[in-house]
Design a protein around this motif. Structure first.
Motif: not given
Length: 221
Positions: A133-139, A154-164, A182-184, A193-197
């Motif tokens: 569980n990384p919290g809010d980090s892709y460090a 995996l945080p899958v949605m956040a103001p600080w990330t993109t899907e890529l 992180h998708d609540g 839609m995003r889960y399908d992707n």
């Protein structure tokens, strides 16, 4: 089990650990599966960082009152933030700690950059050498943990990330299973839609994507 956004309940036998009970988990107030008073029998509550979507101090007061023998664990940022709320937090931001039948390893993991506010200390946790569980980090410091676990929260949605960035982080981590967090804060139709992707992408990579899209949904690790 997932209780919206980044709130995860881990159960092994009679032992339970709760991660990141934040405001998004309880904001609707209309789901009997996501009420602070319903969390019982906890060995510990672990907070990755001091943002309100991971740390609801009012909910925490109820949870800790109902679990008087449970430890409340986190980093120095959370210790400081909750001290003013009358909650005692034991420092756990590095090293290994047994909690009941669980073994938890803590690692510093810098919170992703955000537009406003000071970046808080963020701690990543590995449970039983099985789940990160990384919290809010892709460090990039977390790359050293590749191979130390199979499942990634995996945080899958956040103001600080993109899907890529998201799928890139999962690839760096070498995850074999993905538990989306992180998708609540999105509408149900958008979440589907995003889960399908994501599911299509990860399946093509030989990675199992768990569709944890309802309150209290459960998977086995």
């Amino acid at each position: 089990r997932k209780f919206l956004h980044s709130c995860l309940l881990l159960e092994k036998g009679d032992d339970r650990i709760l991660f990141d009970p934040g405001k998004f988990s309880f904001i609707d107030g209309n789901s009997p599966s996501a009420r602070p008073a319903d969390f019982a029998g906890l060995k510990a509550v672990i907070i990755s960082h001091a943002h309100p979507d991971h740390m609801d101090d009012e909910a925490l007061k109820v949870i800790m009152e109902n679990n008087p023998t449970a430890a409340l664990l986190s980093n120095a940022g959370v210790v400081s933030a909750l001290r003013t709320k009358g909650l005692k937090v034991d420092l756990f931001e590095q090293g290994r700690r047994p909690i009941g039948s669980f073994t938890i390893d803590a690692y510093e993991a810098r919170h992703a950059n955000i537009v406003s506010g000071q970046i808080p200390p963020n701690t990543a946790y590995i449970v039983d050498e099985s789940l990160l569980n990384p919290g809010d980090s892709y460090a990039y410091s977390l790359d050293a943990l590749r191979g130390k676990f199979d499942a990634l929260a995996l945080p899958v949605m956040a103001p600080w990330t993109t899907e890529l960035d998201t799928v890139g982080f999962a690839a760096r981590m070498g995850a074999k299973r993905v538990l989306p967090i992180h998708d609540g804060y999105v509408k149900d139709f958008f979440l589907r839609m995003r889960y399908d992707n994501y599911e299509k992408h990860f399946n093509a990579q030989g990675v199992k994507f768990e569709r944890m899209d309802s309150v209290g949904v459960e998977v086995s690790l």
